[in-house]
Write a protein that holds these residues in place. Structure first.
Motif, short mmCIF file in Angstrom:
data_model
loop_
_atom_site.label_atom_id
_atom_site.label_comp_id
_atom_site.label_asym_id
_atom_site.label_seq_id
_atom_site.Cartn_x
_atom_site.Cartn_y
_atom_site.Cartn_z
N ALA A 1 0.93 -1.45 0.17
CA ALA A 1 0.27 -0.33 -0.48
C ALA A 1 1.35 1.03 0.22
N VAL A 2 2.41 1.04 0.86
CA VAL A 2 2.87 2.52 1.23
C VAL A 2 3.64 2.39 -0.98
N ARG A 3 3.92 1.69 -1.20
CA ARG A 3 4.71 2.23 -2.14
C ARG A 3 3.48 2.32 -3.54
N TYR A 4 2.59 2.19 -2.97
CA TYR A 4 1.68 2.35 -4.20
C TYR A 4 0.74 4.09 -4.06
N GLY A 5 0.85 4.48 -3.41
CA GLY A 5 0.89 5.52 -2.73
C GLY A 5 1.88 6.29 -3.22
N TYR A 6 3.16 5.80 -2.63
CA TYR A 6 4.71 6.31 -2.92
C TYR A 6 4.62 6.92 -4.30
N THR A 7 4.75 6.19 -5.27
CA THR A 7 4.70 5.48 -6.85
C THR A 7 3.69 6.03 -7.82
N TYR A 8 2.36 6.72 -7.17
CA TYR A 8 1.31 7.30 -7.63
C TYR A 8 0.74 8.04 -7.83
N LEU A 9 1.10 8.18 -6.36
CA LEU A 9 -0.10 8.77 -5.19
C LEU A 9 1.27 10.55 -5.24
N ASN A 10 2.54 10.22 -5.23
CA ASN A 10 3.33 11.16 -4.91
C ASN A 10 3.26 11.30 -2.89
#
Ligand code: SER
Length: 870
Positions: free
Chosen positions: A321-330
């Motif tokens: 979840a952190v990674r998707y937030g980091y990569t796609y939602l800055n």
């Protein structure tokens, strides 16, 4: 008006309550007594012991909504989550059960009635499937189910299904049976006219989805693959709550229902992105909206993120979840913890475990996020370095694996970043290393289990261990398992005094003795309500009567630590406050470990008070007051605390010593005075908001104090028995540091003198000054002397050789300009000279050192140096 998710859950439970079902709360997600399962993955797991015939049927009809997690093992949906709109990591499974009571007819009739009448789903959108039979298993077409369905639904909407879709099994072994699924076609009328929905059932169509599975449990799958009949026939139904809500609310995605909208709204607010505009962003938002539920509920059910087992699975989900937030939602700061508030508002009323532990859950998530974000940025830095070194625009599989394995850097992220920079990742190489790692792990834990050999008809084991340490016992069944190439035998008895591991307390050890043989028992555990004794020997005569004997002194020491744990729990709440809740415990014969929620370090002063309170309760000689028959409600009314993450039966056991009263199945002393003494040894942190205390009691505590005492005695003696030991030590330390200072000063002076005398040996060469001398000093002093002489005599070239401590070393210093002018390199020189002292070294052009083994070579090294320079 549209039914809300909360209404739908309530209506489901009301419907089955009216049909005579007892409504029970969701069991905790983490499974404790089943080695084949880590998390609850189906509503039926908490009842597995009943299906297997290991437990008595107390309520033949039960219904609930059960939190399920499908992220490992046979049922694993993790990779789909976020990409489609109807799979989840955590979901609620609405279920109704019949244990040896009603069967196919009622299960089918009620499912149909509820969906089409109560929830008013349109009949012409529904399809059902029935099991077509399987030759290999020798199972037949489910004619019965077909005939009952025929009463409600036109036959052309009944579809035959194969073993994969219509024979439900929880795992490789265990209860199973044919099933009938109910599917719904949620496409528009226009689409339905164009293409018939029947052909889309079970074809992974995002709008034609299964909502309910009615399983007719009648077999047990054995380890050898065969099916045997279960003692009774049961019904196990499971309906995906989030999908049902979507069908009733007539949405095209589970995420468009009020189960997820509030979470998505919050993610929009935090990130500034909008849901429903761009596919990549939507996937990221769905991943986060889904995963935050799984993480929050698992932590609330007592599982902290960690580096192994269930804790590791949770850690990985959170990182995804952190990674998707980091990569796609800055989102590069912790944010998921902020979603817990929304979850609490939406679900906290029905699931109190979340409401009551919200602060803790938030803290734990926030810390995990922060730590992982740090790892991410470190990983990105390492990846950049690896890419800079990579050849032919391909990142080596091994590099990718090291990032993944050592830094938890996910491979798809590595690929993504590599791609953005125009690189590819050698995935074949990566997979190769991954496989080696997995195989090693598998071999380390590989267990092979044979089927049970039944000696006597199955019955529940009678536990007599609260009152006695021995019993006359018969073997009911036993089986062989092989673990790490060792044979282990598991034995189930009709009656046993052996406590089976549970509630933090370790299982008893002891002996089974018959006229013919002795079987040492090294552990006792419960598995789906089977009481299992572990031994390394196969029983020679399993029909014999055995005397079961528990290891007495270990048991007593364990009991002391268990009671001490209860007293500690009370003392913690009294000293620190009532926010303290048990988060984990371990009790064995040697010590006790207690984890609890508390948001700062426990101070020395508080620890002293806590310890004193426990010892006070020990001194008060509080008698054990045990009640084995209270209902959960009665026990709670008397002040007994139930733990989150524990599953309680209808009747519970309460253990009381004075004001300490707990629900507990463990072994306790008869009187608190038996504990004699309680001593805290350690206080540390386990996770954000969770502290740990380790302590000892009784003879262990006394032995510990005696040891400390004799250490002090020795110390006192070695200091010539001063009146005040502490003062004596402090004064020695003061004296020592004064002496150290003096020695340093003297050393410096000596070095200066030495430097002066050595300086006199410097000789003039052609345009520079030169020195080759033996200087017996430590390396640091040599280095500082070498640089000082270089400064005084530049341009300068010198070799300083030392034999100090019989460890020969060579140090070469050359002024930078001189080295450049003459094309000399101190590093190369020192390596050549190093051979004379049987050693090696290196450095830069102007300064290099070498160490070696042969002090006798020093003279030759000096000579060789002169030769090189000349
Ligand atoms: N056990 C079945 C399932 O999980 C029905 O509850 O689908």
């Amino acid at each position: 008006m549209m039914l809300s998710a909360k209404d739908i859950r309530a209506k489901y439970l009301e419907y089955f309550e009216a049909k005579g079902h007892k409504i029970v709360p969701s069991a905790p997600l983490v499974i404790k007594n089943d080695p084949t399962l880590m998390f609850i993955n189906a509503g039926m797991n908490p009842f597995k012991d009943i299906f297997l015939g290991n437990s008595e049927i107390k309520n033949p009809r039960i219904a609930d909504t059960q939190k399920c997690l499908r992220v490992s093992g046979k049922h694993n949906d993790l990779d789909e989550v976020g990409y489609d709109t109807y799979h989840h990591t955590l979901f609620e499974m609405l279920g109704n059960w019949s244990f040896g009571d009603y069967f196919k007819e009622e299960a089918i009739e009620w499912a149909w009635d509820l969906l089409t009448n109560v929830f008013a789903l349109s009949k012409d959108r529904l399809y059902v499937t029935v099991f077509e039979g399987d030759q290999k298993d020798g199972t037949a077409f489910d004619q019965e189910a077909y005939d009952f369905w025929k009463k409600w639904i036109p036959e052309d909407r009944i579809i035959n299904g194969n073993k994969k879709d219509n024979f439900w099994e929880m795992g490789e072994v265990g209860p199973c049976g044919p099933c009938s699924e109910i599917h719904i076609d949620l496409r528009s009328d226009k689409e339905r006219k164009e293409v018939d929905g029947k052909g889309l059932v079970n074809e992974d169509h995002p709008q034609v989805i299964e909502i309910w599975n009615l399983v007719f449990m009648q077999f047990n799958r054995k380890a050898n693959g065969s099916l045997v009949d279960l003692p009774n026939k049961h019904v196990d139904t499971g309906m995906g709550f989030e999908r049902l809500v979507r069908a009733i609310q007539n949405k095209t995605s589970n995420y468009d229902t009020d189960v997820f909208i509030p979470i998505l709204n919050k993610i929009e607010e935090i990130s500034g992105f909008k849901y429903g505009k761009e596919e990549k962003i939507d996937i990221a938002m769905r991943v986060i909206a889904d995963h935050c539920r799984a993480i929050a509920f698992t932590i609330a059910d007592g599982q902290l993120p960690s580096n192994n087992g269930a804790g590791y699975v949770i850690r990985r989900i959170l990182r995804r979840a952190v990674r998707y937030g980091y990569t796609y939602l800055n989102l590069n700061e912790a944010f998921i913890y902020q979603l817990v508030e929304v979850l609490d508002q939406e679900m906290g009323a029905f699931f109190p475990e979340l409401k009551q532990q919200r602060t803790l859950v938030e803290k734990v998530i926030k810390e995990e996020e922060t730590t992982f974000l740090r790892t991410l940025s470190k990983g990105i830095q390492l990846l950049d370095e690896a890419l800079a070194k990579a050849k032919e625009k391909t990142l080596d599989g091994k590099e990718a694996f090291v990032l993944y394995d050592t830094f938890g850097f996910p491979i798809d992220l590595t690929q993504l970043i590599a791609q953005e920079k125009g690189f590819e990742v050698d995935m074949e190489g990566f997979q190769k290393y991954l496989k080696i790692q997995k195989d090693t792990a598998r071999n380390a834990t590989a267990i092979s289990t044979e089927d049970w050999i039944e000696i006597l008809p199955a019955q529940e084991t009678e536990f007599v261990g609260y009152d006695s340490l021995t019993s006359e016992s018969k073997i009911l069944s036993y089986r062989k398992t092989i673990q790490k190439k060792k044979e282990i035998y598991q034995i189930v008895l009709d009656k046993t005094p052996f406590y089976a591991e549970g509630g933090g307390q370790v299982g008893d050890k002891g002996m089974l003795v018959s006229d013919e043989e002795e079987l040492p028992i090294f552990d006792t555990k419960k598995e789906n309500n089977l009481w299992i004794h572990f031994t390394n020997k196969a029983p020679k005569n399993p029909q014999a009567t055995f005397k079961a004997v528990v290891h007495d002194s270990k048991r007593q020491a364990t009991a002391c630590n268990h009671t001490a744990t209860h007293l500690l729990h009370l003392a913690l709440r009294e000293v620190l406050g009532s926010h303290v809740e048990q988060k984990g415990s371990l009790v064995n014969a040697d010590y006790l470990r207690f984890d609890f929620s508390h948001f700062s370090k426990v101070t020395e002063d508080e620890l002293e008070q806590i310890e004193a309170k426990v010892n006070e309760m020990i001194l008060q000689s509080l008698p054990l007051q045990e009640d084995r028959t209270a209902t959960l409600l009665e026990a709670k009314a008397r002040g007994a605390m139930a733990l989150f993450g524990e599953k309680y039966g209808d009747t519970v056991r309460t253990i009381q010593f004075g004001d300490s009263i707990e629900l507990c199945g463990g072994i306790h002393v008869k009187n608190s005075a038996d504990i004699m003494l309680f001593k805290i040894k350690l206080e540390t942190s386990v996770a954000a908001g969770v502290r740990r205390i380790e302590a000892i009691s009784q003879t262990t505590a006394i032995a510990f104090l005696n040891k400390e005492k004799s250490l002090l005695d020795e110390l006192r003696q070695s200091l010539k028995n001063p009146k005040d030991l502490l003062k004596a030590v402090v004064s020695q330390q003061t004296e020592l540091s004064a002496l150290r200072k003096e020695v340093e000063g003297l050393k410096k002076e000596k070095a200066q003198q030495l430097e002066q005398s050595i300086n006199a040996s410097v000789i003039e060469k052609d345009g520079y000054k030169f020195l080759a001398e033996v200087v017996d000093l430590d390396p640091a002093s040599i280095k500082s002397m070498a640089f000082s002489l270089e400064r005084k005599n530049a341009p300068f070239c010198g070799l300083f050789a030392s034999k100090q401590g019989n460890k020969p070393s060579l140090t070469i210093v050359i002024s930078k300009d001189l080295a450049a002018e003459k094309d000399w390199n101190a590093g190369t020189m020192v390596r050549t000279l190093g051979k004379h002292i049987q050693g090696g070294g290196g450095g830069q052009a102007h300064f290099a050192t070498a160490g070696g083994k042969n002090p006798n070579g020093i003279e030759d090294a000096l000579k060789a140096f002169i030769e090189i320079v000349e």
